[in-house]
Scaffold this motif. Sequence first.
Motif: not given
Length: 432
Positions: A159-168
């Motif tokens: 979740l933390g890294a995903l918040a900075a990941t753009e992939s829809p």
Amino acid sequence: MLTDTTEQPQPVADAPGTAVFERHESNVRSYCRSFPVVFERAQGHHLWDEAGNRYTDLLCGAGGLNYGHNPPEAVARVMDYLAAGGPVHTLDLHTTAKADFLRRLTQVILEPRGLGDFVVQFPGPAGTLAVEAALKLARKVTGRTEVIAFTGGFHGASLGALAATESPLLRGGAGVPLRDVTVLPYGDLPTALAALEAALAPGADTPPPAAILLETVQGEGGLHVAPGPWLTRVRELADAVGALVIVDDIQAGCGRTGTFFSFEDVPGFLPDLVCLSKSLSGMGLPMAALLIRREYDQWSPGEHNGTFRGHNLAFVAGGAVLDHWADPAFTAHVTELAAAIRTGLVALAADLPPGTARVVGKGAMSGLAFSSADLATAVQRALFDAGVVAETCGGGEVLKFLPPLTTSLADWKEILDTIGAVAKATAARTQQ
């Protein structure tokens, strides 16, 4: 260098053994859908399926196999370690394997590159865990919550890294709001620089960030390369507002761009935190590390932990391949291979119909951006039929090539000839 001179059998379109995966494995699997065979054996830049068909691997674990499959020096070191009864799992206890790896990493990699005063954290077995640790530490050090990331970025699916990941696609799977990250345009001077300067200006809508998180080459975002002047300005702006600079070198590091770290050739640019994983273990074993500028190593003991913080087989294998970086012949070959990949792809693109494809990326992390995702996918499928495994990225229009750094120039030339012939035939067929 590993070279297989045996005649290459023609790969098959499907294999009967895939039924077990359809029946028992989760629908979430992805790469295997593009390459529907069952692989049984691997060496160097080759894979063999259970029917004996040979493939050239340009996917290479999405950057996890920079030294190829089963590098002999790493395999031998691991087998000797196991035969001697070396411990495999030890949490974060001291072991001889970890000590040897830390000494080798510091002496061969960090000190010669100006990172000799960085310390190493082993956060767990996956790259996303290195990003999670970096974000947590930056927030702890600064007392701030906001992070700046960039369009096209991929940093992981936790979740933390995903918040900075753009992939829809990945973001949609989170199931909860993803907060405390501002996403800005990536590396397109002067537009991106103006947006970053505005976000960090006094009185900006965005609060001062704890960190600026970036990839110098976006592995999943389409092989976009950050301009050197932009990176230098990122460093200056971060210093001005008291933010830490985090470089996610998980895919672009370990030699993939031609130097061990992807940012080595940018004057005046040194991150505060560096995330590593993938090829750090040398042979595809799970391993991640966070390099921390010593002054920012403000963790309390056990404040960030995990059962698999130390993987001794990865330490052993990773130490074995670090020996390559003490060998001038190897580093010279990496430079030559990176240049050959770039010049070869440029010539290949020029030989295709105008507007069909352009070369993107950096060094041995390069590819072809086709005029459409449909064409890129068609070339990918045709390459697989010809015995070449390669993935698409950047929304599907970029075909990415990640040959092992141990690939000989002669082998790369042969691979390039296959890519060129397939791309030309596919482009001609789709334009009829």
